[in-house]
Design an enzyme around this catalytic site. Structure first.
Site, short mmCIF file in Angstrom:
data_model
loop_
_atom_site.label_atom_id
_atom_site.label_comp_id
_atom_site.label_asym_id
_atom_site.label_seq_id
_atom_site.Cartn_x
_atom_site.Cartn_y
_atom_site.Cartn_z
N HIS A 283 4.08 -4.84 8.77
CA HIS A 283 5.08 -5.47 9.65
C HIS A 283 4.45 -5.95 10.96
O HIS A 283 5.12 -5.97 12.00
CB HIS A 283 6.27 -4.52 9.91
CG HIS A 283 7.16 -4.40 8.71
ND1 HIS A 283 8.33 -5.08 8.56
CD2 HIS A 283 6.99 -3.68 7.56
CE1 HIS A 283 8.88 -4.79 7.38
NE2 HIS A 283 8.08 -3.94 6.76
N TYR B 32 14.80 -5.29 6.59
CA TYR B 32 13.70 -6.08 7.13
C TYR B 32 14.12 -6.76 8.44
O TYR B 32 13.44 -6.67 9.46
CB TYR B 32 13.26 -7.13 6.10
CG TYR B 32 11.96 -7.80 6.44
CD1 TYR B 32 10.77 -7.36 5.87
CD2 TYR B 32 11.90 -8.86 7.35
CE1 TYR B 32 9.56 -7.97 6.20
CE2 TYR B 32 10.70 -9.46 7.68
CZ TYR B 32 9.54 -9.01 7.09
OH TYR B 32 8.35 -9.61 7.41
N SER C 103 5.36 -11.40 -5.86
CA SER C 103 5.53 -12.35 -6.97
C SER C 103 6.16 -13.64 -6.46
O SER C 103 5.87 -14.72 -6.95
CB SER C 103 6.40 -11.73 -8.07
OG SER C 103 7.63 -11.30 -7.53
N ASP D 172 2.22 -12.97 3.19
CA ASP D 172 2.17 -13.03 1.73
C ASP D 172 1.61 -14.38 1.27
O ASP D 172 0.69 -14.46 0.45
CB ASP D 172 3.57 -12.85 1.12
CG ASP D 172 4.25 -11.58 1.58
OD1 ASP D 172 3.56 -10.67 2.06
OD2 ASP D 172 5.49 -11.49 1.46
N SER E 30 11.83 -20.56 -16.76
CA SER E 30 11.08 -19.34 -16.42
C SER E 30 10.83 -18.55 -17.69
O SER E 30 11.77 -18.07 -18.33
CB SER E 30 11.88 -18.47 -15.43
OG SER E 30 11.33 -17.16 -15.45
#
Ligand code: GLA
Length: 387
Positions: free
Chosen positions: A35, A220, A127, A172, A68
């Site tokens: 964080h 978050y 992901s 990320d 997908s």
């Protein structure tokens, strides 16, 4: 040889289209620096070999068609409606990426795509960043446009926030964009600068899933707000402070009373930044044992200060603390579930992974685990379409 899951084959089967290119991008592990990214601080991370692959073709009609393979599901949407999304569904990530590219003036045409990912879903290995970066690099190539790795990461981050409602940082996507095999990525988030640090030779990361999955958008955003409040208090008291990255652990403690109940959250971030910089020095000096201890310290701070661990993660790290083969372990990523990472000698990795998997087997089912291989950045392969 194409496999059943080959996205090129799936694109043909799902939409009758021949792929003109396949892009791919990695998931990531957060090694140290939890964080810290949205506080303009420092992170040590790496890309993993698990990747998301996307096969692309020009769509036959006026809609984008996306399949997908992992979820066995298709979506269709018009470019001018890309941004109208159902939150937190995989299709939302795709549509938000398209929407963000259009907002930046990238000229997209309707496309058909098939997605296949080996990055475990909702496990804290990003992901979604792998999907975003693979989509962005593929769509840029398809439309003949270019963006820098930093801008690709920013488009992915904006899409992630739009799709999930979480005000996530850039780590990320940046790690997925700038990963290099066998290297850790040391990134800082004010100037957005990056340097690579070699993974110590002879050591490996064992990754073990806690099995706890959590939609972390609410927590978050609360944690982020707490950090921003603490920074705003400090900015009034100390010259040159605009974010928690500017604060040393000693300065923070001096202003403990003024910060009040946000202190433990701020303490976590300030100390994590410090641990990343100390960690880099230890890695460069070859002191892997002391580096490992920083991972244990980081996890303890997640437990006690940032409160973003969970029982499953604490038990996995507890196992690591009792096992002399493990030099350090911690949660990785946003927290509240997902994977733990364990630093061990490469020669111990298989036995350690087998032992921890056995210890956490429930109802005959081992937790998902792997010995991570550090992967590289995104790639695009253009295919020759047979006439
Ligand atoms: C998630 C976010 C990142 C970062 C980490 C915590 O992975 O997407 O931006 O904030 O949590 O370090």
């Amino acid at each position: 040889m194409p496999t059943n899951h080959d996205p090129v084959l799936r694109l043909r089967q799902a939409f009758g289209q021949e792929a003109s290119l396949v892009s791919s991008a990695s998931g990531r592990l957060e090694i140290l620096g939890n964080h810290t990214d949205y506080n303009e601080g420092f992170v040590l991370s790496c890309a993993v070999e698990q990747r998301c692959q996307v096969a692309f073709a020009i769509a036959p009609g006026d809609k984008c068609l996306v399949w997908s393979e992992d979820l066995d599901e298709a979506i269709a949407f018009r470019l001018d409606q890309a941004g109208d999304v159902e939150p937190r569904r995989w299709g939302g990530y795709v549509r938000c990426v398209v929407d963000q590219l259009l907002r930046r003036g990238i000229k997209l045409k309707p496309f058909a795509a098939a997605i296949r990912s080996s990055v475990p879903l909702s496990a804290g290995m990003s992901s979604s960043a792998a999907l975003e970066v693979a989509l962005i690099t593929g769509l840029l190539k398809l439309s003949g446009a270019e963006l820098s790795p930093g801008d690709i990461a920013r488009v992915g981050q904006a899409a992630e926030s739009a799709a999930t409602g979480a005000r996530t940082g850039l780590m990320d996507q940046l790690t997925s964009c700038l990963g290099r095999p066998d290297q850790l990525v040391l990134s800082e988030y004010r100037g957005l600068s990056v340097r690579h640090v070699a993974m110590p030779a002879g050591y490996a990361w064992v990754v073990v899933d806690s099995g706890e999955k959590h939609d972390l958008s609410q927590e978050y955003n609360q944690r982020r707000a707490a950090c921003e409040r603490a920074a705003a208090v400090l900015a009034k008291l100390e010259a040159g402070v605009s974010t928690l990255r500017d604060v040393s652990p000693a300065t923070l403690e001096r202003h403990a009373a003024a910060i009040g109940e946000d202190l433990p959250f701020a303490r976590h971030v300030v100390e994590e930044c410090d641990r990343v910089l100390r960690g880099e020095k230890l890695l460069l000096a070859g002191d892997t044992a002391a580096f490992g201890q920083l991972l244990f310290d980081s996890h303890l701070s997640s437990q006690n200060n940032f409160r973003n661990s969970c029982l499953g993660l604490d038990r996995l790290v507890g196992f690591a603390r009792q096992d002399r083969r493990c030099l350090g372990a911690r949660l990785s990523g946003g927290g509240f579930g997902g994977v733990s990472i364990h630093l061990v000698k490469a020669s111990d990795a298989e036995a350690y992974a087998a032992d921890i998997a056995k210890a956490f087997t429930r109802d005959g089912k081992e937790p998902w685990h792997t010995i991570a291989r550090i992967g590289g950045g995104p790639s695009v392969n253009e295919l020759r379409i047979k006439s």
